[in-house]
Design an enzyme around this catalytic site. Structure first.
Site, PDB file in Angstrom:
ATOM      1  N   GLY A 120       0.769  -1.321  -0.015  1.00 38.15           N
ATOM      2  CA  GLY A 120      -0.026  -0.066   0.016  1.00 38.15           C
ATOM      3  C   GLY A 120       0.847   1.224   0.094  1.00 38.15           C
ATOM      4  CG  ASN A 124      -0.759   5.034  -0.334  1.00 34.54           C
ATOM      5  OD1 ASN A 124      -0.928   5.173   0.873  1.00 34.54           O
ATOM      6  ND2 ASN A 124      -1.654   4.983  -1.101  1.00 34.54           N
ATOM      7  CB  THR A 145       0.556  -6.599   1.202  1.00 35.73           C
ATOM      8  OG1 THR A 145      -0.336  -5.219   0.838  1.00 35.73           O
ATOM      9  CG2 THR A 145       1.991  -6.003   1.044  1.00 35.73           C
ATOM     10  CE  LYS A 157      -9.457   9.172   0.866  1.00 35.65           C
ATOM     11  NZ  LYS A 157      -9.650   8.524   2.436  1.00 35.65           N
ATOM     12  CE  LYS A 166      -0.049   6.345   7.807  1.00 33.47           C
ATOM     13  NZ  LYS A 166       1.079   5.421   7.775  1.00 33.47           N
ATOM     14  CD  GLU A 199      -9.276  -1.328   6.430  1.00 29.89           C
ATOM     15  OE1 GLU A 199      -9.936  -0.376   6.315  1.00 29.89           O
ATOM     16  OE2 GLU A 199      -8.278  -1.267   7.239  1.00 29.89           O
ATOM     17  CD  GLU A 271     -10.644   7.672   6.126  1.00 32.48           C
ATOM     18  OE1 GLU A 271      -9.747   7.931   6.633  1.00 32.48           O
ATOM     19  OE2 GLU A 271     -10.419   7.224   4.765  1.00 32.48           O
ATOM     20  CG  HIS A 274      -8.134   4.797   8.804  1.00 25.08           C
ATOM     21  ND1 HIS A 274      -7.595   4.939   7.341  1.00 25.08           N
ATOM     22  CD2 HIS A 274      -8.506   3.674   8.974  1.00 25.08           C
ATOM     23  CE1 HIS A 274      -7.782   3.687   6.752  1.00 25.08           C
ATOM     24  NE2 HIS A 274      -8.451   2.897   7.636  1.00 25.08           N
TER      25      HIS A 274
END
Length: 282
Positions: A120, A124, A145, A157, A166, A199, A271, A274
């Site tokens: 991830g 990103n 992953t 995103k 972050k 998750e 979210e 998070h």
């Protein structure tokens, strides 16, 4: 590979493909785009464990596409590889700037393509770079992953971290394809496997129904004990169950993002947790 459509409301519809031990087809689908150059970005861990995955491209060999087309060495585009640090260490201004300079130094053009090959964090930063390189460069995700396969690919995103915060710098950007080879999960250490399962547990709690039932079935003590001779001490996920959980995880995210591509309204449900967790990380 099984086709999956990632529909981000009216912003983008991204073709995705899910399979097991599908290296040849992954390479073939990348070559179908016909870029003039491939910019392969991975991290140190992936390079160590799976550095040979794209060897047919890097070595100028031959690859066969899923549609049956043959690609020979003389027709392969040049491939340049850049290796970033593993994890959030890659998500910095410094590495983003270095990617930018590297892309130009390689001779990349507006017809080139970025292949983000990793977890991830790697996706990103590589996604953010692709979104601003030449004001938008073709991008393909090849996640490695469990978390990246069902949670990061299912979002537009992109981001880096700055000034101790972050994901405070980023963009929304759609890849042109998402190629998922579940075989990468076989090399995941336990913490990474549980990260992806965590998750899925959140999805089960938030959405209930088939997401809760699928999660309970996958992690039932009866199933785990049965697969390990009655010992629940050994935890592992077989390929079939991983494929099922991934399909469930992708469905959970896309069922919401189909109407909220930028995760500003109903998508905010994902979210939960998070804010506190990121604060603890820092």
């Amino acid at each position: 590979m099984e086709p999956i459509s990632f529909v981000f409301a009216d912003r983008a519809t991204v073709p995705g493909f899910l399979g097991l031990d599908v290296q040849s087809e992954v390479i073939g689908r990348i070559l179908e785009v016909k870029p003039d150059r491939i910019l392969l970005v991975c991290d140190e861990t992936v390079d160590l464990l799976h550095g040979q995955y794209f060897a047919p491209l890097l070595n100028g060999g031959a690859a066969s596409a899923g549609a049956g087309d043959n690609f020979h060495g003389e027709n392969l585009p040049p491939v340049n590889k850049y290796v970033l640090p593993s994890g959030d260490a890659a998500k910095s201004w410094d590495h983003l700037s270095k990617l930018m300079e590297w892309g130009f130094d390689c001779g990349a053009t507006k017809k080139s393509m970025v292949v983000a090959f990793g977890g991830g964090a790697l996706m990103n930063v590589a996604g953010l770079w692709a979104s601003i390189f030449y004001r938008g460069t073709k991008l393909i995700y090849v996640p490695t992953t469990l978390l990246a396969m069902h949670d990061v690919t299912t979002s537009l995103k992109t981001s880096i971290c700055s000034q101790g915060r972050k994901n405070n710098i980023g963009s929304y950007y759609a890849p042109i394809a998402i190629l998922i080879d579940v075989a990468f999960c076989r090399t995941l250490p336990r913490p990474e496997l549980f990260s992806g399962l965590g998750e899925l547990a959140k999805n089960a709690a938030l959405l209930g129904g088939k997401h809760a039932e699928g999660f309970r079935t996958a992690l039932s003590s009866d199933r785990i004990n049965a697969e390990h001779g009655g010992s629940g001490d050994e935890f592992a996920m077989d390929d079939t169950m991983l494929m099922q959980l991934l399909a469930l995880g992708i469905d959970a995210k896309m069922s919401v993002l189909a109407t909220d591509a930028y995760e500003k309204t109903s998508g905010m449900i994902f979210e939960y947790g998070h804010t506190v967790s990121h604060a603890i990380e820092k």
